[in-house]
Design a protein around this motif. Structure first.
Motif, PDB file in Angstrom:
ATOM      1  N   THR A   1      -2.189 -23.877  13.851  1.00  0.00           N
ATOM      2  CA  THR A   1      -2.194 -22.429  14.079  1.00  0.00           C
ATOM      3  C   THR A   1      -1.252 -21.775  13.156  1.00  0.00           C
ATOM      4  N   THR A   2      -0.285 -22.519  12.615  1.00  0.00           N
ATOM      5  CA  THR A   2       0.730 -21.959  11.638  1.00  0.00           C
ATOM      6  C   THR A   2      -0.159 -21.930  10.327  1.00  0.00           C
ATOM      7  N   THR A   3      -0.873 -22.777  10.001  1.00  0.00           N
ATOM      8  CA  THR A   3      -1.787 -22.705   8.785  1.00  0.00           C
ATOM      9  C   THR A   3      -2.556 -21.336   8.790  1.00  0.00           C
ATOM     10  N   ILE A   4      -3.273 -21.514   9.924  1.00  0.00           N
ATOM     11  CA  ILE A   4      -4.322 -20.027  10.243  1.00  0.00           C
ATOM     12  C   ILE A   4      -3.675 -18.834   9.889  1.00  0.00           C
ATOM     13  N   ARG A   5      -2.222 -18.746  10.528  1.00  0.00           N
ATOM     14  CA  ARG A   5      -1.586 -17.492  10.753  1.00  0.00           C
ATOM     15  C   ARG A   5      -1.108 -17.024   9.079  1.00  0.00           C
ATOM     16  N   MET A   6      -0.874 -18.076   8.272  1.00  0.00           N
ATOM     17  CA  MET A   6      -0.308 -18.008   6.751  1.00  0.00           C
ATOM     18  C   MET A   6      -1.760 -17.556   6.221  1.00  0.00           C
ATOM     19  N   LEU A   7      -2.860 -18.262   6.619  1.00  0.00           N
ATOM     20  CA  LEU A   7      -4.244 -17.670   5.774  1.00  0.00           C
ATOM     21  C   LEU A   7      -4.580 -16.296   6.048  1.00  0.00           C
ATOM     22  N   LEU A   8      -4.318 -15.773   7.313  1.00  0.00           N
ATOM     23  CA  LEU A   8      -4.459 -14.613   7.690  1.00  0.00           C
ATOM     24  C   LEU A   8      -3.491 -13.451   7.169  1.00  0.00           C
ATOM     25  N   GLY A   9      -2.417 -13.934   6.379  1.00  0.00           N
ATOM     26  CA  GLY A   9      -1.288 -12.938   6.240  1.00  0.00           C
ATOM     27  C   GLY A   9      -0.497 -12.399   7.257  1.00  0.00           C
ATOM     28  N   MET A  10      -0.610 -13.149   8.468  1.00  0.00           N
ATOM     29  CA  MET A  10       0.186 -13.019   9.651  1.00  0.00           C
ATOM     30  C   MET A  10       1.848 -13.237   9.588  1.00  0.00           C
ATOM     31  N   ILE A  11       2.029 -14.392   8.860  1.00  0.00           N
ATOM     32  CA  ILE A  11       3.338 -14.882   8.616  1.00  0.00           C
ATOM     33  C   ILE A  11       3.319 -15.138   6.973  1.00  0.00           C
ATOM     34  N   ARG A  12       4.175 -15.158   6.541  1.00  0.00           N
ATOM     35  CA  ARG A  12       4.741 -15.617   5.043  1.00  0.00           C
ATOM     36  C   ARG A  12       4.860 -16.847   5.088  1.00  0.00           C
ATOM     37  N   PRO A  13       4.358 -17.658   3.951  1.00  0.00           N
ATOM     38  CA  PRO A  13       4.597 -18.887   3.644  1.00  0.00           C
ATOM     39  C   PRO A  13       5.847 -19.091   2.980  1.00  0.00           C
ATOM     40  N   SER A  14       6.599 -20.307   3.284  1.00  0.00           N
ATOM     41  CA  SER A  14       7.994 -20.599   2.770  1.00  0.00           C
ATOM     42  C   SER A  14       7.598 -20.740   1.156  1.00  0.00           C
ATOM     43  N   SER A  15       6.510 -21.383   0.798  1.00  0.00           N
ATOM     44  CA  SER A  15       6.402 -21.730  -0.563  1.00  0.00           C
ATOM     45  C   SER A  15       4.703 -22.110  -0.699  1.00  0.00           C
ATOM     46  N   GLY A  16       4.265 -21.772  -1.718  1.00  0.00           N
ATOM     47  CA  GLY A  16       2.674 -22.223  -2.190  1.00  0.00           C
ATOM     48  C   GLY A  16       2.043 -20.881  -2.021  1.00  0.00           C
ATOM     49  N   SER A  17       0.786 -20.862  -1.912  1.00  0.00           N
ATOM     50  CA  SER A  17      -0.089 -19.719  -2.110  1.00  0.00           C
ATOM     51  C   SER A  17      -1.341 -19.838  -1.452  1.00  0.00           C
ATOM     52  N   VAL A  18      -1.862 -18.619  -0.968  1.00  0.00           N
ATOM     53  CA  VAL A  18      -3.152 -18.578  -0.095  1.00  0.00           C
ATOM     54  C   VAL A  18      -4.180 -17.319  -0.970  1.00  0.00           C
ATOM     55  N   ALA A  19      -5.464 -17.869  -1.048  1.00  0.00           N
ATOM     56  CA  ALA A  19      -6.169 -16.668  -1.575  1.00  0.00           C
ATOM     57  C   ALA A  19      -7.408 -17.108  -0.909  1.00  0.00           C
ATOM     58  N   LEU A  20      -7.978 -15.782  -0.800  1.00  0.00           N
ATOM     59  CA  LEU A  20      -9.408 -15.484  -0.262  1.00  0.00           C
ATOM     60  C   LEU A  20     -10.390 -14.761  -1.498  1.00  0.00           C
ATOM     61  N   TRP A  21     -11.418 -15.438  -1.667  1.00  0.00           N
ATOM     62  CA  TRP A  21     -12.293 -15.104  -2.677  1.00  0.00           C
ATOM     63  C   TRP A  21     -11.617 -14.486  -4.077  1.00  0.00           C
TER      64      TRP A  21
END
Length: 299
Positions: free
Chosen positions: A44-64
């Motif tokens: 769930t934490t991964t999904i929430r970061m994927l949706l921008g609901m919470i900020r990651p401590s490090s790393g990046s998430v990109a959609l398209w």
């Protein structure tokens, strides 16, 4: 072509607790990608970061190919951490509000999604009076209302009876195969994931420990024939004499991993009856999720 989802060295820490640790994965268009893990694994934490609901401590998430930012994505539908609805509004009213917030789709689309999720009989019922299963259907209806290109579902089978689970499975397959929708779902139910996903990421203690194609899961989740008998020692001797390889378990049974035992348990029964130690229990079992995880994590 950029993947629909790209996670790179994604981590989330809460103090000394690493909820997600250095997670990287790609999901391509039209895939059904499942995050499989025990409760608390970090799905769930991964999904929430994927949706921008919470900020990651490090790393990046990109959609398209675009960095994820807080706020709604018009191309994304999601159901995370249980369905949310206005309890005093009816099913129709909840979906109408959701449609207006999306600034798209009229009443016809609301009616379509109600029918698609088998909510017609509950359309005028207040959301607060729905069963958990129908509340889950309403949450899914809201996620599908704007016909998203990417659908993200956190434990979508939660609260559904077996018929409802089968309906959701069929719906997700249809969206992927016929409409090219990319689906990411999380689950701790091994059997459902194996039936539905095209690719599986196994998460344990916040880390992605293995990626598997769907067909590999059945091979990883080993089967065995479990045998009980009143005289276990005599049963073991009889099976060894017949060329089987029984193993005693701490539960006081014999496990046979031989293919011929699993494929033809009646032959095992004949051996035991002929030896004068008939089985009191004879059943083909498959590893449960915890056993599967222990093997994957320790291998």
């Amino acid at each position: 072509m950029a993947p629909v989802i790209a996670l790179r060295s994604l981590s989330k820490h809460y103090g000394d607790l690493a909820a997600v640790a250095d997670l990287s994965l790609d999901v391509g268009a039209g895939e059904i990608y499942a995050l499989l893990g025990l409760n608390g694994a970090g799905k769930t934490t991964t999904i929430r970061m994927l949706l921008g609901m919470i900020r990651p401590s490090s790393g990046s998430v990109a959609l398209w190919g675009e960095s994820v930012r807080p706020g709604p994505w018009a191309r994304v539908g999601y159901l995370v951490e249980g369905p949310a609805a206005y309890p005093e509004l009816t099913v129709v009213e909840n979906l109408t509000v959701a449609a207006r917030l999306r600034a798209s789709r009229g009443r016809r689309h609301v009616d379509e999604v109600i029918e698609r999720l088998n909510l017609t009989a509950y359309a005028t019922r207040r959301a607060g009076t729905l069963s958990l299963g129908n509340a889950q259907r309403l949450g899914l209806a809201k996620a599908l209302l704007h016909k998203p290109e990417l659908l993200i579902l956190d434990e979508p089978a939660n609260g559904l009876d077996p018929a409802g689970v089968a309906e959701i499975r069929s719906l997700v397959r249809e969206l992927s195969r016929e409409h090219g929708v990319t689906v990411v779902l999380s689950s701790h139910i091994l059997t459902e994931v194996a039936r539905l996903a095209t690719r599986i990421g196994v998460i344990h203690h916040g880390r992605l420990v293995r990626e598997l194609d769907a067909g590999d899961v059945a091979a990883q989740a080993r089967r065995r024939l479990s045998v009980s008998a009143r005289n276990l020692a005599a049963a073991e001797r009889a099976l060894l004499a017949a060329g089987f390889s029984p193993e005693r378990t701490v539960a006081g049974t014999l496990d046979l991993a031989d293919d011929r035992a699993i494929d033809a348990p009646e032959d095992v029964a004949v051996v035991l009856v002929s030896a004068g130690c008939p089985p009191t229990r004879l059943v083909v079992e498959q590893d449960d999720l915890e056993t599967f995880f222990l093997r994957v994590v320790e291998s």
